[in-house]
Design a protein around this motif. Structure first.
Motif, PDB file in Angstrom:
ATOM      1  N   ALA A   1       0.833  -1.205   0.000  1.00 34.50           N
ATOM      2  CA  ALA A   1       0.000   0.000   0.000  1.00 34.50           C
ATOM      3  C   ALA A   1       0.870   1.260   0.000  1.00 34.50           C
ATOM      4  CB  ALA A   1      -0.927   0.002   1.207  1.00 34.50           C
ATOM      5  N   LEU A   2       2.029   1.164   0.612  1.00 34.42           N
ATOM      6  CA  LEU A   2       2.921   2.309   0.746  1.00 34.42           C
ATOM      7  C   LEU A   2       3.747   2.555  -0.519  1.00 34.42           C
ATOM      8  CD1 LEU A   2       3.876   4.444   2.810  1.00 34.42           C
ATOM      9  CD2 LEU A   2       5.622   2.812   3.526  1.00 34.42           C
TER      10      LEU A   2
ATOM     11  N   VAL B   1      13.131   1.966  -3.227  1.00 28.28           N
ATOM     12  CA  VAL B   1      11.875   1.592  -2.566  1.00 28.28           C
ATOM     13  C   VAL B   1      11.970   1.890  -1.065  1.00 28.28           C
ATOM     14  CG1 VAL B   1      10.411  -0.370  -1.918  1.00 28.28           C
ATOM     15  CG2 VAL B   1      11.137  -0.084  -4.285  1.00 28.28           C
ATOM     16  N   HIS B   2      13.095   1.570  -0.462  1.00 28.96           N
ATOM     17  CA  HIS B   2      13.273   1.850   0.969  1.00 28.96           C
ATOM     18  C   HIS B   2      13.221   3.360   1.233  1.00 28.96           C
ATOM     19  CE1 HIS B   2      14.684   1.423   5.061  1.00 28.96           C
ATOM     20  NE2 HIS B   2      15.579   2.361   4.814  1.00 28.96           N
TER      21      HIS B   2
ATOM     22  N   ALA C   1      10.330   7.969   3.344  1.00 32.07           N
ATOM     23  CA  ALA C   1       9.882   9.354   3.169  1.00 32.07           C
ATOM     24  C   ALA C   1       8.360   9.455   3.278  1.00 32.07           C
ATOM     25  CB  ALA C   1      10.354   9.896   1.817  1.00 32.07           C
ATOM     26  N   ARG C   2       7.652   8.499   2.706  1.00 30.41           N
ATOM     27  CA  ARG C   2       6.188   8.517   2.777  1.00 30.41           C
ATOM     28  C   ARG C   2       5.706   8.250   4.196  1.00 30.41           C
ATOM     29  NH1 ARG C   2       4.504   5.463  -2.901  1.00 30.41           N
ATOM     30  NH2 ARG C   2       5.119   7.207  -4.235  1.00 30.41           N
ATOM     31  N   LEU C   3       6.383   7.373   4.897  1.00 26.68           N
ATOM     32  CA  LEU C   3       6.017   7.124   6.302  1.00 26.68           C
ATOM     33  C   LEU C   3       6.191   8.382   7.133  1.00 26.68           C
ATOM     34  CD1 LEU C   3       7.396   3.565   7.164  1.00 26.68           C
ATOM     35  CD2 LEU C   3       5.030   4.340   7.272  1.00 26.68           C
ATOM     36  N   ARG C   4       7.307   9.091   6.939  1.00 31.30           N
ATOM     37  CA  ARG C   4       7.556  10.333   7.691  1.00 31.30           C
ATOM     38  C   ARG C   4       6.474  11.368   7.383  1.00 31.30           C
ATOM     39  NH1 ARG C   4      12.882   8.964   6.618  1.00 31.30           N
ATOM     40  NH2 ARG C   4      12.999  10.267   4.761  1.00 31.30           N
ATOM     41  N   ARG C   5       6.091  11.484   6.100  1.00 27.04           N
ATOM     42  CA  ARG C   5       5.040  12.422   5.726  1.00 27.04           C
ATOM     43  C   ARG C   5       3.710  12.054   6.365  1.00 27.04           C
ATOM     44  NH1 ARG C   5       5.204  12.565  -0.402  1.00 27.04           N
ATOM     45  NH2 ARG C   5       7.022  11.313  -0.127  1.00 27.04           N
ATOM     46  N   MET C   6       3.400  10.760   6.375  1.00 21.02           N
ATOM     47  CA  MET C   6       2.145  10.312   6.990  1.00 21.02           C
ATOM     48  C   MET C   6       2.156  10.584   8.489  1.00 21.02           C
ATOM     49  SD  MET C   6       1.573   6.723   4.907  1.00 21.02           S
ATOM     50  CE  MET C   6       0.588   6.022   6.198  1.00 21.02           C
ATOM     51  N   GLU C   7       3.281  10.325   9.138  1.00 22.84           N
ATOM     52  CA  GLU C   7       3.384  10.564  10.581  1.00 22.84           C
ATOM     53  C   GLU C   7       3.314  12.043  10.911  1.00 22.84           C
ATOM     54  OE1 GLU C   7       7.015   8.551  11.567  1.00 22.84           O
ATOM     55  OE2 GLU C   7       6.061   6.575  11.502  1.00 22.84           O
ATOM     56  N   SER C   8       3.979  12.875  10.092  1.00 23.93           N
ATOM     57  CA  SER C   8       3.925  14.319  10.367  1.00 23.93           C
ATOM     58  C   SER C   8       2.533  14.862  10.067  1.00 23.93           C
ATOM     59  CB  SER C   8       4.982  15.063   9.572  1.00 23.93           C
ATOM     60  OG  SER C   8       4.702  15.021   8.179  1.00 23.93           O
TER      61      SER C   8
END
Length: 194
Positions: A114-115, A172-173, A178-185
Motif C-alpha cells: 500500500a505504501l 523503494v526503501h 519518506a512517505r512514512l515520515r510524511r504520513m506521521e507528520s
C-alpha cells in the motif's frame, strides 16, 4: 535490510537454474555440463514449489523452459551458436512478462504494498527495459564478439540484475521511509490542530 533479504531469497530461487547455467559456463565447465546442471536445478525448483502446493512463479517457469529449450537444442544440434543466441529470446520473453503490472508484488512484504506499490510497478517497467537491453546486447556479443560471449554471459546478466536490484531496493526503501515520515507528520499536525 529486511526488505532486501525478503526480496533476495525469492529472486535467487526463481532464477536458480539460469544462475547455475551461467556460473558453470563462465567457469569453463562447457556447454553440455552447464545445460544439464541448469536443467536439473530448474526442474528441482519447480518440483519443490509444486510438492509444497505453492503456485509456481512466472520467472520459475521461464527459467525451467529456457534451460530445457537450451538443453534440447544443444544436445540435438551440437551448435554452440544456438546456445549463444538463446538468451536473447529468453530476455525478450522475460521482458514481455515483466510488462505485466504487479509482477513484483511477491518480492515485497504485503504490508508495504500500500505504501510503495506504485514504485514497485514503475520498477517493473525498468526491469522490463533491462531485459530488452540485455536481449539486444547478448545478440550483438553472440554474433560479432563470439569469443567474448562466455565471459559476457557469465558476468553481465548477474551483475546487471544485482546492480538494478540494489538500486531498486534502495529507492523503494527511501521512498517508503519518506512517505512514512510524511504520513506521521500529517497525523501529528492533525492531532495538534484538534
Amino acid at each position: 535490510m529486511r526488505t532486501l533479504l525478503y526480496a533476495l531469497g525469492p529472486m535467487l530461487f526463481d532464477s536458480l537454474g539460469i544462475i547455475v547455467f551461467a556460473i558453470l559456463l563462465a567457469t569453463g565447465a562447457g556447454i553440455v555440463p552447464a545445460v544439464i546442471a541448469g536443467t536439473v536445478v530448474a526442474v528441482a525448483v519447480v518440483g519443490y514449489e509444486l510438492a509444497r502446493g505453492h503456485q509456481v512463479a512466472a520467472l520459475q517457469w521461464i527459467s525451467l523452459a529456457s534451460v530445457l529449450f537450451t538443453a534440447a537444442a544443444t544436445l540435438l544440434t551440437g551448435d554452440p551458436r544456438f546456445v549463444m543466441a538463446k538468451p536473447t529470446v529468453v530476455y525478450l520473453i522475460v521482458g514481455m512478462v515483466m510488462l505485466r503490472k504487479g509482477w513484483l508484488s511477491r518480492y515485497i512484504p504485503p504490508a508495504q504494498m500500500a505504501l510503495v506499490g506504485d514504485v514497485m510497478d514503475r520498477f517493473g517497467m525498468i526491469w522490463s527495459a533491462l531485459m530488452f537491453a540485455s536481449a539486444g546486447l547478448n545478440l550483438i556479443v553472440a554474433l560479432f564478439f563470439t569469443q567474448w560471449w562466455p565471459m559476457f554471459i557469465g558476468i553481465f546478466p548477474l551483475a546487471s540484475k544485482f546492480g538494478l536490484f540494489a538500486v531498486h531496493i534502495a529507492v523503494v526503501h527511501f521512498v517508503g521511509q519518506a512517505r512514512l515520515r510524511r504520513m506521521e507528520s500529517g497525523s501529528s499536525a492533525a492531532v495538534a490542530a484538534e
